[in-house]
Design a protein around this motif. Structure first.
Motif: not given
Length: 455
Positions: A334-338, A340-342, A348-353
């Motif tokens: 699962p992607m950890i979303i923290s 957030q911005s437009i 910016t969590d490493p899992s989002a890369q």
């Protein structure tokens, strides 16, 4: 003649269906003075509309239309006239880029709908409804490339140059090799898709009471499907016309592109109880009544949670899936979303890369590129876009100028609070702007003034 082609067995050219009955049943029961229970079930059968090129006339032994243009007039030439005879003299053939198949066993969509609801009168003017509404659909439109390779076939022919390379061995030729060759696509329009919709709804309804009436509704729902239909939904869970793997339609089953989990709607009208014939100020003078009496204020509000988004990746399956569908990425966790911005909706969590090396999990990324000769493992609709909010308002009043003659004034204010609701973020892991939102879904605030005269 094309191998396997047949003439139409019936005048309609497709097989009839005699099993889709359409019953209707409903009931209402009042167990107590202020409580009513209602329920019902109904089935509907209808033939979905297809795009212009999905027709039986484009299936063997028919041919597609021929498009021929005459020489148009110019400053130095009068052009060449084009006659009906010229049209019929054109050679008939098949345009590989547009070739499509519509199976004769295509079925009408078959929809079952059911509901169960209770309504309780809290007062003489205020009622509360709580209910369940559901829908199940079978034989819905789905599309796939009938000439798609399997992953095993793609791997077998890779040493030969892949699709478009050396001639396929007979055992590895795709299904419609004889019609369109190695890389040609066959758009098959089928009726194998399905959908379900389940929702719980709560409605509070206030009938006119001291000039106020309103309806407030909240819905919690879940909509699932494995097809987006003929017109795909851009930048959502189904961004393509076709499925990822034409041999595994179930792999595309997930929340639909219009799956809204939480929805809140409000509409209300308040007539100020002041002026001639109202609760207050009934004996006021004409000037005061004209200025202050008879005004109406109406408000509508729409708020719902974000639409689903599927994360796409590069097409590494090498199966020639037709170009109508998009390939999903691999999902490792699962992607950890923290934070957030437009500009970075996935945070910016490493899992989002994402991991961009094909088939390699670095132990952190949530999504990555699929390995060669495989399909992405991510399901449809695993992430969510921003929600939507909009409040509109109107102010109106009728001025009685003489007998039945009335001048009406109205001011409409759309998105009165100028709330910005953003569109879906970029959802392809190979894009440099992955996660960026570049558009808005809501309109800018608008004010409209109008007058009308009734005589």
């Amino acid at each position: 003649p094309i191998s396997g082609s047949i003439t139409c067995p019936t005048r309609s050219c497709y097989n009839g269906n005699y099993s889709q009955i359409m019953p209707r049943v409903g009931f209402a029961y009042q167990p107590m003075d202020k409580l009513v229970i209602r329920g019902g079930y109904g089935a509907t059968s209808f033939f979905e509309g297809f795009s212009f090129n999905q027709r039986l006339t484009s299936s063997p032994p028919f041919s597609l239309a021929i498009n021929t243009n005459a020489n148009t007039p110019s400053g130095t030439s009068g052009g060449t006239p084009f006659t009906v005879t010229d049209a019929f003299s054109q050679p008939l053939g098949i345009n590989n880029s547009l070739y499509s198949v519509w199976p004769q066993d295509v079925q009408p969509a078959y929809i079952h709908q059911f509901t169960l609801e209770t309504e309780n009168a809290l007062t003489n003017e205020l009622s509360l409804s709580v209910g369940y509404h559901g829908q199940v659909g079978h034989h819905l439109d789905d599309y796939r490339n009938g000439n798609q390779l399997t992953a095993a076939q793609a791997q077998d022919i890779a040493p030969l140059g892949g699709c478009g390379g050396s001639t396929f061995p007979a055992a590895d030729r795709p299904p419609y090799f004889a019609l369109v060759g190695e890389c040609g696509s066959i758009l098959i329009t089928e009726s194998q898709a399905r959908m379900t919709y389940n929702s719980g709804q709560v409605t509070l309804r206030q009938r006119t009471h001291h000039g106020l009436e309103y309806t407030l509704n909240y819905t919690y729902a879940k909509s699932l499907t494995d097809s987006s239909g003929n017109y795909s939904i851009a930048n959502t869970s189904f961004n393509g016309l076709s499925v990822q793997n034409g041999y595994d339609l179930n792999a595309d089953y997930g929340p639909s592109g219009m799956d809204v989990r939480h929805s809140l709607n409000f509409v209300g009208v308040y007539e100020i109880p002041f002026g001639r014939g109202k609760t207050y100020g009934g004996d006021t003078n004409n000037i005061t009544d004209a200025v202050l009496g008879g005004w109406k204020i109406a408000t509508t509000a729409i708020l719902y949670s974000g639409l689903p988004v599927t994360i796409f990746g590069p097409n590494n399956s090498n199966t020639n899936n037709g170009g109508w569908g998009f390939s999903r990425a691999n999902q490792y966790r699962p992607m950890i979303i923290s934070h957030q911005s437009i500009n970075d909706w996935w945070g910016t969590d490493p899992s989002a890369q994402p991991c961009l090396t094909a088939g390699v999990d670095d132990g952190t990324c949530a999504y990555g590129s699929a390995a060669p000769f495989t399909f992405g493992t991510a399901h449809n609709s695993t992430e969510r876009a921003p929600g939507y909010r909009q409040v509109d308002m109107s102010l109106s009043k009728d001025f009685h100028v003489w007998h039945e003659q009335v001048v009406g004034f109205r001011a409409d204010l759309f998105n009165i609070f100028n709330i910005t609701s953003y569109a879906n973020p970029d959802n392809s892991i190979t894009d440099s702007n992955f996660g960026q939102i570049s558009n808005v879904r809501s309109p800018a605030r608008q004010i409209q003034l109008s007058l009308h005269y009734i005589f």
